[in-house]
Write a protein that holds these residues in place. Structure first.
Motif, PDB file in Angstrom:
ATOM      1  N   LYS A   1       0.826  -1.207   0.000  1.00 47.47           N
ATOM      2  CA  LYS A   1       0.000   0.000   0.000  1.00 47.47           C
ATOM      3  C   LYS A   1       0.862   1.259   0.000  1.00 47.47           C
ATOM      4  N   LYS A   2       1.931   1.253   0.802  1.00 48.73           N
ATOM      5  CA  LYS A   2       2.822   2.408   0.869  1.00 48.73           C
ATOM      6  C   LYS A   2       3.515   2.636  -0.470  1.00 48.73           C
TER       7      LYS A   2
ATOM      8  N   LEU B   1       1.607   6.849  -6.763  1.00 49.47           N
ATOM      9  CA  LEU B   1       0.543   7.797  -7.088  1.00 49.47           C
ATOM     10  C   LEU B   1       0.993   9.240  -6.875  1.00 49.47           C
ATOM     11  N   GLU B   2       1.791   9.474  -5.821  1.00 48.93           N
ATOM     12  CA  GLU B   2       2.314  10.816  -5.575  1.00 48.93           C
ATOM     13  C   GLU B   2       3.237  11.260  -6.713  1.00 48.93           C
ATOM     14  N   LYS B   3       4.068  10.352  -7.211  1.00 51.86           N
ATOM     15  CA  LYS B   3       4.950  10.680  -8.330  1.00 51.86           C
ATOM     16  C   LYS B   3       4.142  11.031  -9.569  1.00 51.86           C
ATOM     17  N   ILE B   4       3.113  10.257  -9.841  1.00 50.81           N
ATOM     18  CA  ILE B   4       2.264  10.496 -11.011  1.00 50.81           C
ATOM     19  C   ILE B   4       1.559  11.845 -10.871  1.00 50.81           C
ATOM     20  N   LYS B   5       1.078  12.143  -9.668  1.00 50.38           N
ATOM     21  CA  LYS B   5       0.390  13.412  -9.431  1.00 50.38           C
ATOM     22  C   LYS B   5       1.335  14.596  -9.634  1.00 50.38           C
ATOM     23  N   LYS B   6       2.561  14.481  -9.120  1.00 45.92           N
ATOM     24  CA  LYS B   6       3.548  15.556  -9.302  1.00 45.92           C
ATOM     25  C   LYS B   6       3.846  15.765 -10.784  1.00 45.92           C
TER      26      LYS B   6
END
Length: 54
Positions: free
Chosen positions: A29-30, A36-41
């Motif tokens: 999960k982590k 997902l954070e990388k994709i969002k950035k």
């Protein structure tokens, strides 16, 4: 063997099965959250770049 020893053995065996599965799923999960954070950035950077061109 007495009853309490049997119960203790069952609890220990149960935990030895459940705990690795739990920690494995938490780790997965982590890692997914980091991805997902990388994709969002990246998406935010592309949006900002596109906005700056106009």
């Amino acid at each position: 063997m007495e009853t309490w020893q049997i119960i203790l053995a069952i609890v220990i065996v149960g935990l030895s099965i459940v705990m690795p599965i739990y920690y494995s799923s938490e780790k997965k999960k982590k890692e997914q959250q980091k991805e997902l954070e990388k994709i969002k950035k990246y998406g935010d950077a592309m949006n900002q770049l596109t906005r700056n061109k106009k």
